[in-house]
Design a protein around this motif. Structure first.
Motif, short mmCIF file in Angstrom:
data_model
loop_
_atom_site.label_atom_id
_atom_site.label_comp_id
_atom_site.label_asym_id
_atom_site.label_seq_id
_atom_site.Cartn_x
_atom_site.Cartn_y
_atom_site.Cartn_z
N ILE A 1 -61.14 93.65 73.39
CA ILE A 1 -61.50 94.94 72.80
C ILE A 1 -62.10 94.66 71.42
O ILE A 1 -61.46 94.00 70.59
N PRO A 2 -63.32 95.11 71.15
CA PRO A 2 -64.04 94.68 69.94
C PRO A 2 -63.27 94.81 68.63
O PRO A 2 -63.28 93.89 67.81
N ASN A 3 -62.59 95.93 68.39
CA ASN A 3 -61.92 96.12 67.10
C ASN A 3 -60.40 95.91 67.19
O ASN A 3 -59.67 96.30 66.29
N GLU A 4 -59.95 95.30 68.29
CA GLU A 4 -58.53 94.93 68.47
C GLU A 4 -58.49 93.44 68.74
O GLU A 4 -58.25 93.01 69.86
N PRO A 5 -58.74 92.60 67.73
CA PRO A 5 -58.94 91.18 67.98
C PRO A 5 -57.77 90.53 68.71
O PRO A 5 -56.60 90.78 68.40
N ASP A 6 -58.10 89.69 69.67
CA ASP A 6 -57.09 88.91 70.37
C ASP A 6 -56.63 87.76 69.48
O ASP A 6 -57.32 87.35 68.55
N GLY A 7 -55.46 87.23 69.79
CA GLY A 7 -54.93 86.11 69.03
C GLY A 7 -54.35 85.06 69.95
O GLY A 7 -54.78 84.91 71.10
N PHE A 8 -53.37 84.33 69.44
CA PHE A 8 -52.68 83.31 70.21
C PHE A 8 -51.34 83.91 70.64
O PHE A 8 -50.41 84.01 69.85
N PHE A 9 -51.27 84.31 71.91
CA PHE A 9 -50.16 85.14 72.36
C PHE A 9 -49.15 84.39 73.21
O PHE A 9 -49.50 83.54 74.03
N LEU A 10 -47.88 84.76 73.01
CA LEU A 10 -46.81 84.39 73.91
C LEU A 10 -46.79 85.40 75.07
O LEU A 10 -47.40 86.48 74.97
N PRO A 11 -46.10 85.09 76.18
CA PRO A 11 -46.07 86.04 77.30
C PRO A 11 -45.49 87.39 76.89
O PRO A 11 -44.49 87.46 76.19
N ALA A 12 -46.13 88.44 77.36
CA ALA A 12 -45.65 89.80 77.06
C ALA A 12 -44.64 90.24 78.10
O ALA A 12 -44.78 89.93 79.29
N PRO A 13 -43.58 90.96 77.70
CA PRO A 13 -42.61 91.45 78.68
C PRO A 13 -43.22 92.54 79.56
O PRO A 13 -44.16 93.22 79.16
#
Length: 572
Positions: free
Chosen positions: A163-175
């Motif tokens: 999403i353009p203005n919701e930058p992704d990062g380095f993520f752990l698994p989401a519940p």
């Protein structure tokens, strides 16, 4: 009064130990600097059984867990609240600003919601989009490397969404979503409103040997005894101490002012020890303020001298101005399909598993900027009156509820887990007319002049709250839920919370390239005094529709890298 001056000179004094102060402590100490951390509250470690409140039942509290002594309940980790005995603040007529303070090592990071969102490219340059406020003197690309570092150091779960203005990062698994959240997804999608996994700084996977993994007790507001969620003490200050950092903690120490020398350069700070009520002075090469946006502004405004007659760093007259908090409005609904539902343990993390990012950047609306939507509900700790209000259920659902004994128990079981709540958290417009200043007539119990607030919501925020209510109703309709309570109206600002109630205040020492219109430069350094830095949310030019903590952490790290470089170059 006689001030006891320490014979030692530190490389840096850090005032405050929350997100910005904790990060500064870690980065500067691990760079080899000798650090003093001055904190207004007591030492706190959630692992200490003497202070631990995790995994306790309401009946174990003499107040049954009620919020009589702490703003968010008897077992909430925050030592403080909107009102603290002996530490008042005042308001100008017409102002309803409420100021939350957390007096303890780690500050507000011990009890926050852990919603860890990056500001997006658009958020740093909003003026280019809508003509309001000012652009930041930095861009997303300047901060991105530090967001990346914060993700990897602290840990945040989530998902890559592009999403353009919701930058992704380095993520752990989401519940996975819980049942009430699956109903929310259903309703939001029917309303063409996006839903994605939340981004919370809670460990769903082990990242090092110092911290445990979330075990789904859903009590993050109590601060985690296994360090499974982010708090400044457990994740930044304690590891820095273990890594050999030279860190001296001064707890229960209320900073009054920054002291300057004959040339107007900062020498250190004066604080009052709350236990012996005496004044002390610490000296250092660099002073880093991280006391919170309003507290740091208060310290600067109280730091007057012949070189800084209007307060330290205030030659522009901007210190304390452009104060703004996130907007907030909420709503609850009853889901008939969840009545008499099967009960089981679905606690999950201490917060939402899904949320709605802002979806209207390219739409023509009655207001600028935007908001995200947070969700709560499910089979958490039941409480009479919280999601189970007999008056609401009698009036809006048509069910007879209440009584005592077996009648009450049966009703609780019948409706348990069938109520859902949503809350909008949005961006307000920074205005010079919203500010904090020193009250000339009032001091706290330590003799320090207090802050006086002036704040009013504009039509932008009120119109945004109206849009929130429209969105809430669309989502509830899509999930087949019945709204509880009457719809807020223009008369009560469509349910818009008083400023300060969302506890996201920013902007009192805003950064900029022009010393005439800003307080700090792009590295959080005072224009007027080169050896003073501010690493809380005060330098924020605008808030965005995101929670500010992840940006505080990233900018603090960035500022500290600059401090180390400037010290090595002997420029400070």
């Amino acid at each position: 009064m006689q001030i006891k001056e320490s014979p030692d000179t530190f490389d840096a004094i850090i005032v405050g130990s929350g997100a910005g102060g904790g990060m500064a402590t870690k980065i500067l100490s691990e760079a080899g600097l000798n650090i003093a951390v001055v904190e207004a509250g007591p030492f706190f470690d959630p692992k200490d059984p003497k202070t631990q409140t995790q995994l306790k039942w309401p009946y174990e509290s003499p107040r049954r867990g009620a919020s009589t002594t702490r703003a968010f309940g008897d077992y909430d980790a925050a030592y403080g609240g909107w009102e603290i005995e002996g530490e008042p603040y005042t308001r100008k007529p017409g102002t309803k600003f409420d100021w939350f303070r957390s007096r303890m090592l780690g500050g507000r990071t011990n009890h926050w919601g852990r919603i860890s969102l990056r500001f997006g490219p658009l958020d740093f340059k909003r003026k280019d989009h809508d003509g309001l406020g000012e652009n930041w003197p930095i861009s997303y690309d300047d901060v991105k490397p530090y967001y990346d570092k914060v993700d990897k150091l602290i840990g945040v779960f989530g998902s890559k969404e592009n999403i353009p203005n919701e930058p992704d990062g380095f993520f752990l698994p989401a519940p996975k979503p819980r049942l009430h959240e699956m109903y929310y997804i259903k309703g939001a999608r029917k309303a063409n409103i996006p839903v994605i996994p939340s981004r919370l700084s809670i460990l769903t996977k082990r990242i090092n040997n110092e911290r445990g993994v979330c075990f789904y007790c859903s009590q993050c507001s109590r601060s985690c005894s296994v360090y499974g969620d982010f708090s400044s003490g457990s994740c930044l200050i304690f590891p820095a101490q273990k890594n050999g950092g030279q860190i001296t903690l001064f707890n229960d120490s209320m900073v009054r002012e920054v002291v300057t020398d004959d040339a107007g350069k900062a020498r250190g700070v004066i604080f009052i020890n709350k236990k012996d009520r005496k004044e002390y002075q610490l000296n250092a090469k660099v002073v880093v303020l991280a006391a919170s946006a309003c507290s740091s502004a208060r310290i600067l405004l109280n730091s007057k001298s012949k070189h800084h007659k209007d307060g330290l760093g205030n030659s522009s007259g901007v210190v304390g101005k452009y104060l703004h908090d996130s907007t907030g409005a909420n709503r609850m609904a009853f889901i008939p399909e969840l009545m008499n539902r099967k009960t089981y343990n679905e606690d999950g993390v201490g917060g939402m598993h899904v949320y709605t990012p802002w979806w209207g950047n390219d739409k023509k609306l009655k207001f600028p900027r935007g908001y995200h939507i947070e969700v709560w509900g499910g089979l958490g700790m039941p409480a009479y009156g919280f999601g189970f209000n007999p008056n609401y259920l009698n009036k809006y659902v048509g069910e007879e509820v209440g009584g005592y004994g077996d009648q009450l128990r049966d009703d609780v079981k019948k409706f348990y887990g069938s109520v859902i709540g949503v809350a909008g958290r949005g961006e307000s417009i920074p205005m010079e007319s919203n500010y904090c200043e020193i009250d000339p007539d009032v001091v706290d119990e330590w003799g320090i002049p207090v802050l006086r607030f002036n704040y009013k919501w504009s039509e932008h925020e009120i119109n945004q709250a109206e849009h929130m209510q429209d969105s809430f109703e669309e989502i509830f309709d899509g999930m087949g839920a019945k709204v509880l309570g009457s719809r807020p109206t223009a008369e009560n600002k469509f349910g818009l919370e008083a400023p300060g109630r969302i506890i996201h205040e920013v902007g009192t020492t805003r950064m900029g390239n022009d010393p005439k219109t800003s307080v700090t430069n792009k590295y959080n350094q005072l224009h007027d005094v080169k050896n003073v830095f501010i690493v809380d949310a005060g330098p924020f030019v605008s808030q965005a529709d995101k929670n500010p903590t992840w940006t505080i952490l990233a900018l603090s790290w960035r500022a500290c890298d600059y401090i180390v470089k400037e010290l090595k170059s002997q420029n400070l």
